[in-house]
Design an enzyme around this catalytic site. Structure first.
Site, PDB file in Angstrom:
ATOM      1  N   ASP A 123       0.862  -1.173   0.000  1.00  0.00           N
ATOM      2  CA  ASP A 123       0.000   0.000   0.000  1.00  0.00           C
ATOM      3  C   ASP A 123       0.912   1.240   0.000  1.00  0.00           C
ATOM      4  O   ASP A 123       2.139   1.142   0.084  1.00  0.00           O
ATOM      5  CB  ASP A 123      -0.947  -0.024   1.208  1.00  0.00           C
ATOM      6  CG  ASP A 123      -2.157   0.882   0.967  1.00  0.00           C
ATOM      7  OD1 ASP A 123      -2.128   1.684   0.018  1.00  0.00           O
ATOM      8  OD2 ASP A 123      -3.134   0.789   1.740  1.00  0.00           O
TER       9      ASP A 123
HETATM   10  C1  BGC Z   1      -4.941   3.334   0.380  1.00  0.00           C
HETATM   11  C2  BGC Z   1      -5.194   2.323  -0.716  1.00  0.00           C
HETATM   12  C3  BGC Z   1      -4.995   2.950  -2.066  1.00  0.00           C
HETATM   13  C4  BGC Z   1      -3.632   3.559  -2.156  1.00  0.00           C
HETATM   14  C5  BGC Z   1      -3.314   4.180  -3.498  1.00  0.00           C
HETATM   15  C6  BGC Z   1      -3.676   4.140   0.172  1.00  0.00           C
HETATM   16  O1  BGC Z   1      -3.634   5.207   1.021  1.00  0.00           O
HETATM   17  O2  BGC Z   1      -4.897   2.678   1.617  1.00  0.00           O
HETATM   18  O3  BGC Z   1      -6.487   1.811  -0.579  1.00  0.00           O
HETATM   19  O4  BGC Z   1      -5.214   2.004  -3.081  1.00  0.00           O
HETATM   20  O5  BGC Z   1      -3.526   4.563  -1.166  1.00  0.00           O
HETATM   21  O6  BGC Z   1      -4.023   5.308  -3.730  1.00  0.00           O
END
Ligand code: BGC
Length: 955
Positions: A480
């Site tokens: 993530d």
């Molecule tokens: C979130 C994810 C997301 C990623 C990319 C993160 O902060 O937890 O769900 O896909 O950012 O944007």
């Protein structure tokens, strides 16, 4: 006469008993069929058939990365079994290569008089069948092995192995892998260290030996050839560069921003980029990679396409309340169509985290509290995004997230610690991720939280042992946003250490941290990671690009014409409107206040009545904020017919302006009314006094929900409650239209509302859809997928709880029982609950049998009647209780649901079939099986009122 009747009865009993007796391995074959149903088998690949040496090689795919291997070994089988089941174990796969391991059990299971020649002849029969089935396939026999416990058969095994090898030499397109000699030590004895304790089956070391002799024989598909060639040309820097995922900055989804992106692309230090959209911008970036890098490896383009792209659908929690898998699949299909038309090929969706704590803001992004429903939705979403053909230019690679358990953050505080038993993980939290894997999801995102004290991003047990080895996932794992560098704060080590640990755990791509980019080279030199580990991660990135067809055409998603014609179309918006209506849940409708007549006067009040940007909800980063959806006010103006519409804001979202500012950090601002609360309420009450009915649009703003939007108190803010109480005092019927991204505490709101229509955040067409529902042009059919607590102290609250040793029996507080002094155990609205403008009654649950045995099938039927005056839809739900088991089990677990439509006065019989698969659970030793005994089957319109019937199911 009597004797004849008895004889016939006896015959019948014999026939039934005979029928119930399934042939050997029948259950294994059914399990394969189940696997194939869950995940379409890969055609034209390599098929493994045979006995336990294959069955035990569960993680065979990890020994041969990239090879399309399907393992259909079933332990204990001998050649006649393979012959009997040849249709079942070969036809569905249309293999290009078949590897057979079988024959040992023929000797071991027979008397010592069984000759080697007999086994050879059996093999020839099997070969004939396989050859007829797959005339073009390469058919390879893996020689019988040398196990210590089967020494006495060695002479026969050797003779049979040799005869089979000789026979295969006379046939075209065949192969023979001789594993026998390589399993012996210098003294000609089986190497003890390569076997398990049973002295029969091999351990990892044994399979590592097998790997060496299998590798040269396995067929190389075009993909394997291409990627091996490419990897062969890549420097270590180029390989590490592919593991780097940077952010393009068109959407804000985290606090760190990638820098020097263009330079990095030129240097081959970027494998993928997310948050860049439009065919032009994507093409320009792709050109940088194609024109400047040595090996011209295309970039992948990702985005959080979560509940729609430009056409925004209801937030996922809302959509789950439709219980309509076809609808959910088409929303994902439409999102893929639009996003791919705008240059993208990868979405960070579906989010399938089970959440039982509504304080957690991200509960909005998932499908609620239930693993069975969550799994069905995970499958539908993956299918919708990826379609049947990832090579097509209108599909997206999906990414299931956040693996794992992110929804179980302590206290509902985002990013917080997670700690739970493994049995609970496997029974309640893992199933939707696994369902996505079984549905063929291409990528998996590791979650921010720790599990058993190790952050998911670097948790080898999670990313390799469970995901790859147990579940057979062979796609890409991405972190993530800054998940890698955040492990420094978790206290696991410095950037170099955490990056190495993540790679070794099975993480392939590093989102934004650049820990892989900046430290893996050094770690390689110092021996902290191996080149093979870097190569494997790189292989997975390349495979993903290959599967998308990017090597053939890096610009395949950059067609400006598609962007103009396929996005935000009339058809897509119509789907969004239907989806918004079907996701809404009618929580209360006293004296049938709803639907409203299109006449008289309606007062519309509340802070969300005239809001536009909020309607798209959380995670709509690609929505067109320059042209937000129409407000409820506007939609009602055009839908109200001859009814007069009065409007007053009535209250701000919250009295606390600082709170309001905090929740609006990334836009979607609420226009704050500077008048005093009293003045605003007064204006609204005046409007109400002139009206026949009041609609109060209350609840949360979009940004009070979603990421980093946890709330410790989840009621309606006091400013809005004060407004509602004042409206109620007017004596006019009050309809609350509730906007929310989580189950709220509605205990104070509920008595002040005559009707409550929970509309979540419905997306681009939310307002017209709400108007459809309010005026009866659409009939509510949504049912809750999370329990609504009475107060925050009840959290976590979910229907599938266990009984405890001191369950509450009956009503009211009971000393020395599991209950509270100050609130009941029941939620305000249970899981599965939702009203309609129709009324449904349920007949008694009828079972095909009340006593079952083994692999029999149970059919449970109920008659549902629409006793209302309008056509309506009902979600008929089936729950199961395992009354006595070795481990404590939930009081109810959802095991089936059907959404049916009934005309007024019409009845329908609704049937569900259950097999022993539905009875299985993971016990505390993580054994997945069912236990004989009593079960209760409940069917009804929600988890609380469903009626139960007992059944006995014996082994
Ligand atoms: C979130 C994810 C997301 C990623 C990319 C993160 O902060 O937890 O769900 O896909 O950012 O944007």
């Amino acid at each position: 006469m009597k004797i004849r009747a008895l004889f016939l009865l006896g015959l019948l009993a014999f026939a039934i008993a005979g029928f119930a007796q399934q042939p050997p391995f029948y259950a294994d074959i059914q399990a394969f069929k189940q696997l194939d149903r869950e995940r379409k088998p890969e055609k034209n690949g390599i098929l493994l058939i045979g006995s336990s040496s294959f069955t035990y090689w569960k993680d065979v795919n990890s020994y041969f990365p990239g090879y399309p291997i399907t393992n259909r070994g079933f332990g204990g089988s001998s050649l006649p079994d393979l012959i009997r089941y040849a249709d079942d174990i070969v036809d569905p796969y249309a293999p290009e290569q078949i590897l057979i391991y079988c024959g040992e059990n023929d000797f071991a299971g027979a008397t010592d008089t069984l000759k080697a020649a007999t086994v050879v002849n059996r093999f020839k029969t099997l070969y004939g069948i396989l050859r007829a089935k797959a005339p073009q396939a390469s058919i390879v026999y893996v020689s019988m092995k040398a196990s210590p416990s089967r020494r006495k058969y060695f002479p026969k095994i050797k003779a049979a192995n040799k005869a089979i090898a000789d026979f295969l030499k006379t046939e075209k397109n065949t192969g023979f892998i001789d594993v026998f000699p390589i399993m012996l030590n210098a003294n000609g004895q089986p190497k003890p260290e390569i076997f398990r304790a049973d002295s029969l089956h091999m351990n990892e070391k044994g399979y590592a030996i097998w790997q060496k002799v299998f590798q040269p024989v396995l067929l190389q598909t075009p993909q394997v050839k291409f990627i091996n060639d490419l990897l062969g040309k890549m420097t270590i820097e180029e390989k590490i560069g592919q593991l780097n995922l940077v952010v393009g900055g068109e959407a804000t989804t985290g606090s760190v921003v990638s820098t020097g992106v263009e330079e990095k692309i030129k240097k081959g230090a970027v494998g993928g980029i997310f948050s860049v959209t439009s065919p032009d911008r994507v093409r320009k970036i792709q050109e940088i990679a194609m024109n400047n890098t040595r090996l011209k490896i295309p970039i992948i383009f990702g985005l959080d396409v979560i509940h729609g792209y430009k056409t925004i659908f209801p937030i996922p929690l809302g959509l789950s309340c439709s219980w309509d898998m076809a609808l959910i699949e088409s929303t994902a299909r439409t999102a893929a169509q639009e996003a791919s038309a705008d240059g993208l090929n990868w979405t960070f969706s579906p989010m399938v985290d089970i959440a039982r704590d509504p304080r957690w803001g991200r509960i909005a992004e998932g499908s609620g509290e239930d693993p069975f429903l969550g799994s069905a939705i995970a499958r539908a979403m993956v299918k919708g995004y990826q379609g049947d053909d990832l090579q097509a230019n209108n599909t997206l690679m999906a990414c299931v997230k956040h693996y794992a358990l992110y929804g179980a953050a302590e206290g509902g505080r985002d990013y917080n610690t997670v700690d739970m038993s493994h049995a609970r993980m496997f029974n309640d939290y893992f199933p939707p991720y696994k369902a996505a894997v079984d549905a063929g999801v291409g990528t998996v995102m590791a979650s921010f939280n720790d599990i058993d004290g190790i952050p998911a991003t670097a948790n080898k047990w999670l990313l390799t042992d469970v995901l790859r080895n147990q579940w057979g996932f062979n796609g890409l794992v991405v972190s993530d946003y800054t998940g890698v560098s955040e492990m420094i704060a978790h206290g696991i080590g410095d950037l170099q250490h955490v990056s190495a640990q993540a790679l070794k755990a099975g993480l392939d791509m590093d989102m934004v941290s650049e820990g892989f980019l900046t430290t893996l080279g050094v770690s390689l030199k110092s021996g902290k990671v191996t080149e093979a580990e870097i190569t494997e991660a790189c292989r997975r990135v390349l495979e993903m690009k290959y599967r998308l067809g990017l090597f053939q055409d890096p610009y395949k998603y950059c067609d400006p014409n598609r962007a103009k014609t396929e996005i935000f179309t009339h058809t897509n918006r119509a789907l969004a409107r239907a989806a918004a209506a079907r996701s809404s849940v009618l929580l209360k409708n006293n004296r049938s206040v709803l639907p409203l007549a299109k006449k008289g006067r309606i007062a519309l009040v509340g802070p969300l009545a005239n809001s536009r940007e909020n309607l798209v909800g959380t995670w709509a980063v690609s929505a067109d904020y320059a042209h937000p959806p129409v407000s409820l006010y506007t939609a009602l103006q055009s839908a109200a017919g001859s009814a007069g519409l009065l409007y007053a804001k009535g209250a701000n979202i919250s009295e606390d302006s600082a709170y309001e500012a905090r929740v609006s950090i990334f836009g979607k601002k609420m226009e704050r009314d500077t008048r005093s609360a009293a003045v605003m309420i007064d204006e609204a009450v005046k409007a109400a006094a002139q009206a026949d009915v009041v609609i109060a649009a209350l609840g949360e703003t979009a940004e009070m929900t979603g990421e980093s939007s946890s709330r410790s108190l989840i009621g309606i803010p006091e400013s809005q409650l004060a407004l509602l109480r004042a409206l109620k005092k007017t004596g006019k019927p009050v309809v609350v239209v509730l906007f929310t991204g989580r189950p709220l505490v509605l205990t104070e709101l509920e008595p002040n509302a005559d009707a409550i229509l929970n509309v979540w955040f419905g997306g681009s067409e939310a307002a017209p859809a709400i108007a459809d529902l309010l005026f009866g042009d659409a009939n509510p059919s949504g049912k809750l997928t999370t329990s609504f607590p009475r107060n925050e102290g009840q959290i976590p609250i979910y229907y599938a709880h266990r009984n405890t040793g001191r369950p509450l029996e009956g009503e009211g507080f009971q000393k020395f029982r599991s209950n509270y002094l100050d609130v009941s155990n029941e939620p305000l609205y249970p899981f599965g609950y939702g009203l309609s403008y129709s009324n449904f009654t349920y007949g008694e649950v009828e079972l095909s049998s009340k006593s079952l045995r083994g692999d029999q099938t149970l059919t449970a039927t109920v008659t549902v009647t629409n006793t209302g005056k309008v056509v309506g839809e009902e979600v008929v739900q089936l729950y199961l209780r395992d009354v006595v088991a070795s481990n404590t089990r939930p009081l109810k677990e959802l095991k089936g649901f059907k959404k049916i439509s009934l005309a007024p006065g019409a009845s329908q019989k609704v049937s569900f079939t259950l097999t022993t698969q539905d009875l299985k659970f993971y016990n505390n030793e993580l054994k997945y099986d069912w236990e004989a005994g009593a079960f209760v089957i409940f069917i009804g319109g929600d988890s609380k009122s469903a009626k139960g019937v007992s059944v006995q199911w014996e082994k």
